[in-house]
Design an enzyme around this catalytic site. Sequence first.
Site, mmCIF file in Angstrom:
data_model
loop_
_atom_site.group_PDB
_atom_site.id
_atom_site.type_symbol
_atom_site.label_atom_id
_atom_site.label_comp_id
_atom_site.label_asym_id
_atom_site.label_seq_id
_atom_site.Cartn_x
_atom_site.Cartn_y
_atom_site.Cartn_z
ATOM 1 N N GLU A 93 0.853 -1.201 0.000
ATOM 2 C CA GLU A 93 0.000 0.000 0.000
ATOM 3 C C GLU A 93 0.879 1.237 0.000
ATOM 4 O O GLU A 93 2.015 1.194 0.458
ATOM 5 C CB GLU A 93 -0.843 0.040 1.289
ATOM 6 C CG GLU A 93 -1.843 -1.060 1.403
ATOM 7 C CD GLU A 93 -2.449 -1.112 2.807
ATOM 8 O OE1 GLU A 93 -2.403 -0.107 3.543
ATOM 9 O OE2 GLU A 93 -2.953 -2.179 3.155
ATOM 10 N N LYS B 127 2.231 4.547 1.497
ATOM 11 C CA LYS B 127 2.339 5.065 2.865
ATOM 12 C C LYS B 127 1.984 6.547 2.835
ATOM 13 O O LYS B 127 2.760 7.380 2.405
ATOM 14 C CB LYS B 127 3.755 4.856 3.404
ATOM 15 C CG LYS B 127 3.887 5.230 4.868
ATOM 16 C CD LYS B 127 5.220 4.743 5.423
ATOM 17 C CE LYS B 127 5.351 4.993 6.907
ATOM 18 N NZ LYS B 127 5.159 6.360 7.322
ATOM 19 N N ASP C 111 1.366 10.243 3.808
ATOM 20 C CA ASP C 111 2.109 11.086 4.743
ATOM 21 C C ASP C 111 1.161 12.037 5.478
ATOM 22 O O ASP C 111 1.018 13.197 5.135
ATOM 23 C CB ASP C 111 3.168 11.888 3.967
ATOM 24 C CG ASP C 111 4.239 12.424 4.885
ATOM 25 O OD1 ASP C 111 4.223 12.079 6.085
ATOM 26 O OD2 ASP C 111 5.099 13.193 4.406
ATOM 27 N N ARG D 64 -3.516 8.947 17.229
ATOM 28 C CA ARG D 64 -2.746 7.804 17.701
ATOM 29 C C ARG D 64 -2.127 8.094 19.065
ATOM 30 O O ARG D 64 -2.044 7.224 19.923
ATOM 31 C CB ARG D 64 -1.647 7.490 16.685
ATOM 32 C CG ARG D 64 -0.837 6.273 17.023
ATOM 33 C CD ARG D 64 0.149 5.953 15.919
ATOM 34 N NE ARG D 64 1.486 6.354 16.304
ATOM 35 C CZ ARG D 64 2.339 5.557 16.946
ATOM 36 N NH1 ARG D 64 1.998 4.336 17.249
ATOM 37 N NH2 ARG D 64 3.527 5.985 17.282
ATOM 38 N N TYR E 201 -7.060 2.077 6.235
ATOM 39 C CA TYR E 201 -6.235 0.948 5.815
ATOM 40 C C TYR E 201 -6.178 -0.201 6.813
ATOM 41 O O TYR E 201 -5.443 -1.152 6.600
ATOM 42 C CB TYR E 201 -4.816 1.398 5.463
ATOM 43 C CG TYR E 201 -4.146 2.273 6.503
ATOM 44 C CD1 TYR E 201 -3.869 1.799 7.767
ATOM 45 C CD2 TYR E 201 -3.783 3.585 6.185
ATOM 46 C CE1 TYR E 201 -3.257 2.610 8.706
ATOM 47 C CE2 TYR E 201 -3.171 4.399 7.115
ATOM 48 C CZ TYR E 201 -2.912 3.897 8.384
ATOM 49 O OH TYR E 201 -2.307 4.696 9.311
ATOM 50 N N LYS F 33 10.747 3.425 3.279
ATOM 51 C CA LYS F 33 10.746 4.896 3.258
ATOM 52 C C LYS F 33 11.489 5.408 2.025
ATOM 53 O O LYS F 33 12.641 5.028 1.791
ATOM 54 C CB LYS F 33 11.482 5.428 4.503
ATOM 55 C CG LYS F 33 10.712 5.282 5.799
ATOM 56 C CD LYS F 33 9.748 6.433 5.968
ATOM 57 C CE LYS F 33 9.069 6.451 7.312
ATOM 58 N NZ LYS F 33 9.852 6.816 8.437
ATOM 59 N N CYS G 38 20.150 49.020 0.126
ATOM 60 C CA CYS G 38 18.937 48.387 -0.392
ATOM 61 C C CYS G 38 19.012 48.271 -1.914
ATOM 62 O O CYS G 38 19.291 49.255 -2.597
ATOM 63 C CB CYS G 38 17.718 49.217 0.010
ATOM 64 S SG CYS G 38 16.214 48.709 -0.842
ATOM 65 N N CYS H 153 16.247 50.978 -3.350
ATOM 66 C CA CYS H 153 16.324 52.435 -3.222
ATOM 67 C C CYS H 153 17.726 52.954 -2.928
ATOM 68 O O CYS H 153 17.968 54.163 -2.955
ATOM 69 C CB CYS H 153 15.368 52.924 -2.140
ATOM 70 S SG CYS H 153 15.872 52.412 -0.487
ATOM 71 N N CYS I 40 15.523 47.213 4.872
ATOM 72 C CA CYS I 40 15.610 48.578 4.408
ATOM 73 C C CYS I 40 14.560 49.348 5.202
ATOM 74 O O CYS I 40 13.400 48.950 5.224
ATOM 75 C CB CYS I 40 15.295 48.631 2.913
ATOM 76 S SG CYS I 40 14.950 50.300 2.356
ATOM 77 N N CYS J 137 10.932 53.613 0.144
ATOM 78 C CA CYS J 137 11.606 52.684 -0.763
ATOM 79 C C CYS J 137 10.596 52.149 -1.793
ATOM 80 O O CYS J 137 9.559 51.600 -1.437
ATOM 81 C CB CYS J 137 12.200 51.541 0.046
ATOM 82 S SG CYS J 137 12.705 50.138 -0.931
HETATM 83 S S1 IVH Z 1 -0.398 0.202 8.700
HETATM 84 C C1 IVH Z 1 0.442 -1.823 12.809
HETATM 85 N N1 IVH Z 1 -0.733 1.336 6.335
HETATM 86 O O1 IVH Z 1 2.665 4.924 8.859
HETATM 87 C C2 IVH Z 1 0.398 -1.235 11.435
HETATM 88 N N2 IVH Z 1 0.259 2.631 8.067
HETATM 89 O O2 IVH Z 1 5.117 3.947 10.490
HETATM 90 C C3 IVH Z 1 -0.240 0.082 11.405
HETATM 91 N N3 IVH Z 1 0.770 4.935 7.448
HETATM 92 O O3 IVH Z 1 1.517 4.958 12.170
HETATM 93 C C4 IVH Z 1 0.088 0.894 10.246
HETATM 94 N N4 IVH Z 1 0.005 4.823 5.381
HETATM 95 O O4 IVH Z 1 0.469 6.580 10.488
HETATM 96 C C5 IVH Z 1 -0.270 1.489 7.599
HETATM 97 N N5 IVH Z 1 -1.155 2.243 4.230
HETATM 98 C C6 IVH Z 1 -0.692 2.387 5.484
HETATM 99 C C7 IVH Z 1 -0.157 3.603 5.949
HETATM 100 C C8 IVH Z 1 0.330 3.681 7.250
HETATM 101 C C9 IVH Z 1 0.562 5.595 6.313
HETATM 102 C C10 IVH Z 1 1.417 5.505 8.656
HETATM 103 C C11 IVH Z 1 0.653 5.298 9.945
HETATM 104 C C12 IVH Z 1 1.562 4.526 10.834
HETATM 105 C C13 IVH Z 1 2.908 4.781 10.232
HETATM 106 C C14 IVH Z 1 3.791 3.610 10.494
#
Ligand code: IVH
Length: 670
Positions: free
Chosen positions: A114, A116, A118, A137, A223, A311, A405, A408, A423, A428
């Site tokens: 999936e 990730k 942000d 969380r 998710y 990452k 500046c 001016c 300035c 100016c």
């Molecule tokens: S699963 C126990 N799926 O990433 C597993 N996390 O470093 C729970 N995050 O705290 C996380 N996209 O805030 C999961 N598709 C995804 C995610 C995801 C972003 C974040 C989430 C989590 C952190 C883990």
Amino acid sequence: MTEQEAHQQLEALRDELNEYNYQYHVLDNPTVSDAEYDQKMKQLTSIEAEYPSLITADSPSQRVGGEPLDAFEKVAHRVPMLSLGNAFNEEDLRDFDRRVREGLATENVTYVCELKIDGLAISLRYQDGLFVQGATRGDGTTGEDITSNLKTIRSIPLRIKDASSIEVRGEAYMPQQSFLSMNEAREANQEEPFANPRNAAAGSLRQLDPKIAAKRNLDIFLYAVGEWESGSLETHSDRLEYLQQLGFKTNPEWRKCQGIDEVIQYVEAWVEKRANLSYDIDGIVIKVNNLEAQEQLGFTAKSPRWAIAYKFPAEEAVTKLIDIELSVGRTGVVTPTAILEPVKVAGTTVQRASLHNEDLIQEKDIRIGDTVVIKKAGDIIPEVVRVVEDMRTDEQKPFTMPDICPSCGDEVVRLEEEVALRCINPNCPAQLQEGLIHFVSRLAMNIDGLGEKVIEQLFQASYIHTIADLYRLERDELLKLERMGEKSVQNLLTAIEQSKENSLERLLFGLGIRFVGSKAARTLAEHFETMDHLEKATFEDLVAVDEIGDKMADSIVTYFADEKVTQLIRELKELGLNMSYKGAKASDAPSDSVFSGKTVVLTGKLEIFSRQEAKQRIEALGGNVTGSVSKKTDLLIAGEDAGSKMDKAKKLEIEIWDEAKLQEVLGEEA
Ligand code: IVH
């Protein structure tokens, strides 16, 4: 309409509106026009207004209904919200896969990959199908109750398509487009922009007033399932599909992968493709698909053994710094900008990067002609990371900020405790020009047709030198400008003329007094009502106003002490600009209540009301609640442990009530 009929109509409208909302915000596939939606919504709210007892928690009217909170309640996560271990390269991924295969004693593992997202992890609890609680969380064990803020996210269903009880988890985030427009508005307002969408999302959900979160256009992808007693599915992918069936927004990009090689292919593909998304991702999450296998693998102290987060490296690029350009802002700050050989980073071509100030240039020893590494901070704002020293020859030129500046030619100064050079010449041209761009901007005087380009032309042609000159522009002058025809000149002149009628707060904000953003300008206008009053206000008068601090008060006093300012305001007045507040000050509030026209201060610990509630109720009755006690205060309401404000009120012989008296009077007034 009988109550019975109202009940039936509301039920039908709720279902209909919630379905439209789902189609629009979850499926991204609207089926009715905005006007139709609004009309139905109006119908719903007017019936609800007549029968408030029929308002249900899943009514679409309840999305932004929440009152501001004093603090967030704590929420214990019955199933802990863990985080994930990290992988930074292919080797880390293969190690993870080896551990999984060993743990399960099998060679065939199906993973789900999936994106990730942000943002920040969120838990949503549904009871018998109804959304009852949303939480952050936190530390994984205890989070904060942000239900009211989460209700403002339109893709979160208030009722799911199955009357079950389930806790689901996902990531709340701010789409890039919302982030960019929000930051634009913040900058126009002299507010610190957020560094990236993640911080912006977190900051928005941490607001005590849900009306703020409601304006931030947040979104969410679900998710995972947290607590779920009746759960019977066998795989994570089945759960994702089930979440979708319940009406949740899930991210469509997830894939099942057989073995780690397919996982690596997926990861590599997204390193490229991520730039095309309309939201930020910072990696890929890889999960073992079979839930029994997940259970068998279990957890370490911090994270599951069945999942890992790959990452992405922050995308960097190497390019040449051709020059350093200086610009002078509205407040006189001289900012250096790196001019770069165009280079592609995270999806867009970058050719400029702010260097912020001289200290940063010295710290990184950036010289003109250097080869530099750049990246986008939060993948949005370009920044110079470092110089590639190996590429240095003797051709690079060290850079020092000028003493004068660039606009001016006056001397620039470094104010105490500031890294910026400024300035301070009030005449100016660059400052005036930037100041005028601000003056006409949307949140200030909102003059249509006066973009940056036109203002630049007006300055170049010497048609304007000050704000007042804007109101002296002649038709013939404007017609001489490039790309200005009869029609646009007429429209522009009309817009300028109309702006004279603006309420005081727009003018105040437009003047660009340091630290006075549009919100403070409104507070000032509301409180002082006319420019005359404000000009005469002392430091003490100003700090007595709620939300006006020492720094702003100081700046306002200094501003109006300047003779050029007094002159400018006199001219604007003569040119016919409105100088008073036209807003709806306590317009709905009765004029005959105990609090009408009274300035009230709250102090000490209140037990019966929250601070916010007391303030709102007093204001609703025409009172003005301010932050500190002064001669203008009419009444002090003191809770437990009232301190210096109480002493001061006694000294000034101001009437003092306790909270019980407040309750009694509010009761009578109601
Ligand atoms: S699963 C126990 N799926 O990433 C597993 N996390 O470093 C729970 N995050 O705290 C996380 N996209 O805030 C999961 N598709 C995804 C995610 C995801 C972003 C974040 C989430 C989590 C952190 C883990």
